[in-house]
Design a protein around this motif. Structure first.
Motif: not given
Length: 309
Positions: A117, A120, A123, A126, A198
């Motif tokens: 996660a 990527r 996100v 993130g 995903e």
């Protein structure tokens, strides 16, 4: 044909030559390196061999030699039989095996999903989450706050306390995340064009390419869980729930171990030093058996995952 052969020969000679700034090693240098390597190997191997020899040596030999043996006069399994027959060590061995297997599985799943996660782009949240994770790496919680959290969650005197508080290691997470980021973006784009989500991308593309780093991180987690004794002392009051390393720590540091409830009088009748060394060997051999199967992944897994952060 001769020109091709000469070209190949010159190429091979060029590759075998040392760089211009690196001098050709002298004989004294080679001998010094060999001696240093031999000394390092001796420093590592000799103490471990003494532990093994002491665990197999008869009691009278240990008494005569001050508790240690370099070579057993007679190879005996009495110390191992006593260690595994008293119930405490055997139960602790199975506790350590269970915690190591279950904890490693939980940690790998959590680390892989979280690393994917965070690897990527786009996100939501993130970067703040990654900064928060790195903050815990730079400023780890103290012993008392950790205990209060575990206590408030009702995990004291449960096996959950042996792996849930440390389920995700920040270093391992950063290594796996860097490895995932190093996978070419074209593979992710091809998966999206094929209609893969995903999860499907993770299981069909990312994980098959990440066997090396997952094997290395899995070994790191397994070694950490197997060698940990502190959480057993900190979170467990029932000695029957102790993992093997906590039993070993109590038996070796306390000497007789009676105050900790780790041994009984029948065990103490045996040579105590041989008993200690036998438990040390029992606690060490499983990791030594697993390491050779993972060793070939070390360079590729760690270095590739650490190139990009």
């Amino acid at each position: 044909m001769s020109l091709v052969a000469d070209e190949k020969k010159s190429t091979a000679e060029y590759r075998s030559e040392r760089p211009a700034w690196m001098e050709k090693p002298r004989t004294v240098t080679r001998v010094a390196k060999a001696l240093a390597l031999a000394l390092t190997v001796a420093v590592v191997v000799v103490p471990f061999w003494v532990v093994i020899a002491t665990s197999f040596a008869p009691g009278q030999q240990l008494i005569d030699n001050g508790g240690w043996a370099l070579w057993p006069q007679e190879w005996k399994l009495d110390a191992y039989t006593s260690a595994l027959s008293n119930g405490t060590t055997t139960r602790a061995l199975f506790v350590s095996l269970g915690v190591t297997v279950v904890g490693t599985a939980f940690s790998l799943v959590s680390t892989v999903f979280l690393a994917y996660a965070l690897a990527r782009p786009g996100v939501v949240g993130g970067k703040p989450v990654m900064l928060l994770i790195l903050f815990t790496f730079l400023f780890p919680p103290g012993m008392i706050p950790s205990y209060l959290v575990v206590y408030s969650l009702g995990m004291v005197d449960t096996y959950w306390s042996l792996f849930l508080p440390v389920m995700v290691n920040v270093f391992n997470l950063v290594v796996v995340r860097g490895f995932f980021q190093g996978i070419p973006d074209e593979l992710y784009e091809a998966a999206r064009l094929d209609g893969a989500g995903e999860l499907r991308t993770l299981f069909t593309i990312v994980l098959p390419l990440s066997k090396a780093v997952i094997a290395v991180v899995g070994l790191f987690y397994a070694v950490g869980y197997w060698n940990d004794f502190f959480r057993g002392v900190m979170y467990l009051t029932d000695t029957s729930m102790y993992p093997l390393q906590t039993v070993l720590r109590g038996y070796v540091s306390q000497g007789d171990g009676l105050n900790q409830g780790l041994t009984d009088e029948g065990t103490l009748a045996q040579a105590p030093q041989a008993m200690k060394m036998a438990i040390v060997v029992i606690a060490t051999v499983p990791i030594l058996c697993a390491y050779p199967f993972i060793q070939r992944y070390f360079t590729k897994g760690v270095l590739t995952g650490a190139v990009k952060s």
